[in-house]
Design a protein around this motif. Structure first.
Motif, short mmCIF file in Angstrom:
data_model
loop_
_atom_site.label_atom_id
_atom_site.label_comp_id
_atom_site.label_asym_id
_atom_site.label_seq_id
_atom_site.Cartn_x
_atom_site.Cartn_y
_atom_site.Cartn_z
N GLY A 254 40.14 21.61 32.66
CA GLY A 254 41.13 22.66 32.39
C GLY A 254 42.29 22.14 31.58
N ASP A 255 42.74 20.91 31.89
CA ASP A 255 43.82 20.31 31.11
C ASP A 255 43.41 20.11 29.66
N THR A 256 42.15 19.77 29.45
CA THR A 256 41.67 19.49 28.10
C THR A 256 41.42 20.78 27.32
N TRP A 257 40.79 21.76 27.93
CA TRP A 257 40.36 22.95 27.21
C TRP A 257 41.44 24.01 27.06
N LEU A 258 42.33 24.09 28.01
CA LEU A 258 43.36 25.15 27.95
C LEU A 258 44.57 24.62 27.20
N GLY A 259 44.90 25.27 26.11
CA GLY A 259 45.96 24.78 25.26
C GLY A 259 47.36 25.21 25.70
N VAL A 260 47.51 26.43 26.15
CA VAL A 260 48.82 26.96 26.52
C VAL A 260 49.22 26.38 27.88
N PRO A 261 50.42 25.81 27.99
CA PRO A 261 50.82 25.20 29.27
C PRO A 261 50.78 26.18 30.45
N LEU A 262 51.06 27.46 30.21
CA LEU A 262 51.03 28.43 31.31
C LEU A 262 49.63 28.53 31.90
N TRP A 263 48.60 28.57 31.06
CA TRP A 263 47.23 28.66 31.55
C TRP A 263 46.80 27.37 32.23
N ARG A 264 47.27 26.25 31.72
CA ARG A 264 46.95 24.97 32.37
C ARG A 264 47.54 24.91 33.77
N HIS A 265 48.77 25.39 33.92
CA HIS A 265 49.40 25.38 35.25
C HIS A 265 48.71 26.35 36.20
N ALA A 266 48.31 27.51 35.69
CA ALA A 266 47.58 28.47 36.52
C ALA A 266 46.24 27.89 36.95
N TRP A 267 45.55 27.24 36.02
CA TRP A 267 44.27 26.59 36.35
C TRP A 267 44.48 25.48 37.38
N ALA A 268 45.51 24.69 37.20
CA ALA A 268 45.79 23.61 38.15
C ALA A 268 46.09 24.17 39.54
N LEU A 269 46.80 25.28 39.60
CA LEU A 269 47.10 25.90 40.89
C LEU A 269 45.82 26.38 41.57
N VAL A 270 44.94 27.00 40.81
CA VAL A 270 43.67 27.48 41.37
C VAL A 270 42.84 26.30 41.87
N VAL A 271 42.73 25.26 41.09
CA VAL A 271 41.93 24.09 41.49
C VAL A 271 42.53 23.41 42.71
N GLU A 272 43.85 23.32 42.78
CA GLU A 272 44.48 22.70 43.94
C GLU A 272 44.29 23.53 45.21
N LEU A 273 44.33 24.85 45.07
CA LEU A 273 44.06 25.71 46.23
C LEU A 273 42.62 25.54 46.72
N VAL A 274 41.69 25.47 45.79
CA VAL A 274 40.28 25.24 46.17
C VAL A 274 40.13 23.86 46.80
N SER A 275 40.85 22.87 46.29
CA SER A 275 40.80 21.53 46.86
C SER A 275 41.33 21.51 48.29
N ALA A 276 42.41 22.23 48.53
CA ALA A 276 42.97 22.28 49.88
C ALA A 276 42.01 22.97 50.84
N MET A 277 41.40 24.05 50.41
CA MET A 277 40.43 24.73 51.27
C MET A 277 39.20 23.85 51.52
N SER A 278 38.77 23.14 50.50
CA SER A 278 37.63 22.24 50.66
C SER A 278 37.97 21.10 51.60
N GLY A 279 39.17 20.58 51.52
CA GLY A 279 39.59 19.52 52.42
C GLY A 279 39.58 19.96 53.87
N GLY A 280 40.07 21.17 54.13
CA GLY A 280 40.02 21.70 55.49
C GLY A 280 38.61 21.92 55.96
#
Length: 105
Positions: free
Chosen positions: A57-83
């Motif tokens: 997502g960091d590589t493919w998404l050029g606009v910083p807003l979309w990169r941050h949104a993607w990072a938020l989604v991935v981090e939420l999935v990571s937290a759920m996966s960790g639980g």
């Protein structure tokens, strides 16, 4: 933490001493070492794939807003996966312990 994965759960569930928990850990690994390794490899692969998705997502998404949104989604999935992995680890441990106790009787 990963090397002594059953020590913490043994201390919490069985109220053992640290020495007793370490001895029980090595007994657990002797009986269930291969399945424990497979479980840890599965958990590692889930987190590895999540990090790959974050980097992609960091590589493919050029606009910083979309990169941050993607990072938020991935981090939420990571937290759920960790639980989920933590809950699965407790179930895995209890099933292995109950299975070995029922065989011994």
């Amino acid at each position: 933490m990963i090397g002594l994965a059953t020590v913490q759960i043994r201390l919490a569930f069985h109220n053992d001493s640290l020495r007793g928990a370490i001895v029980a850990h090595f007994q657990f690994l002797r009986r269930h070492g291969l399945t424990c390794l497979l479980f840890l490899l599965a958990a590692f692969s889930i987190f590895f794939l999540q990090q790959m998705a974050l980097r992609a997502g960091d590589t493919w998404l050029g606009v910083p807003l979309w990169r941050h949104a993607w990072a938020l989604v991935v981090e939420l999935v990571s937290a759920m996966s960790g639980g989920w992995i933590l809950a699965a680890w407790v179930c895995f441990y209890k099933q292995c312990e109950e299975g070995s106790q029922s065989i011994a009787f």
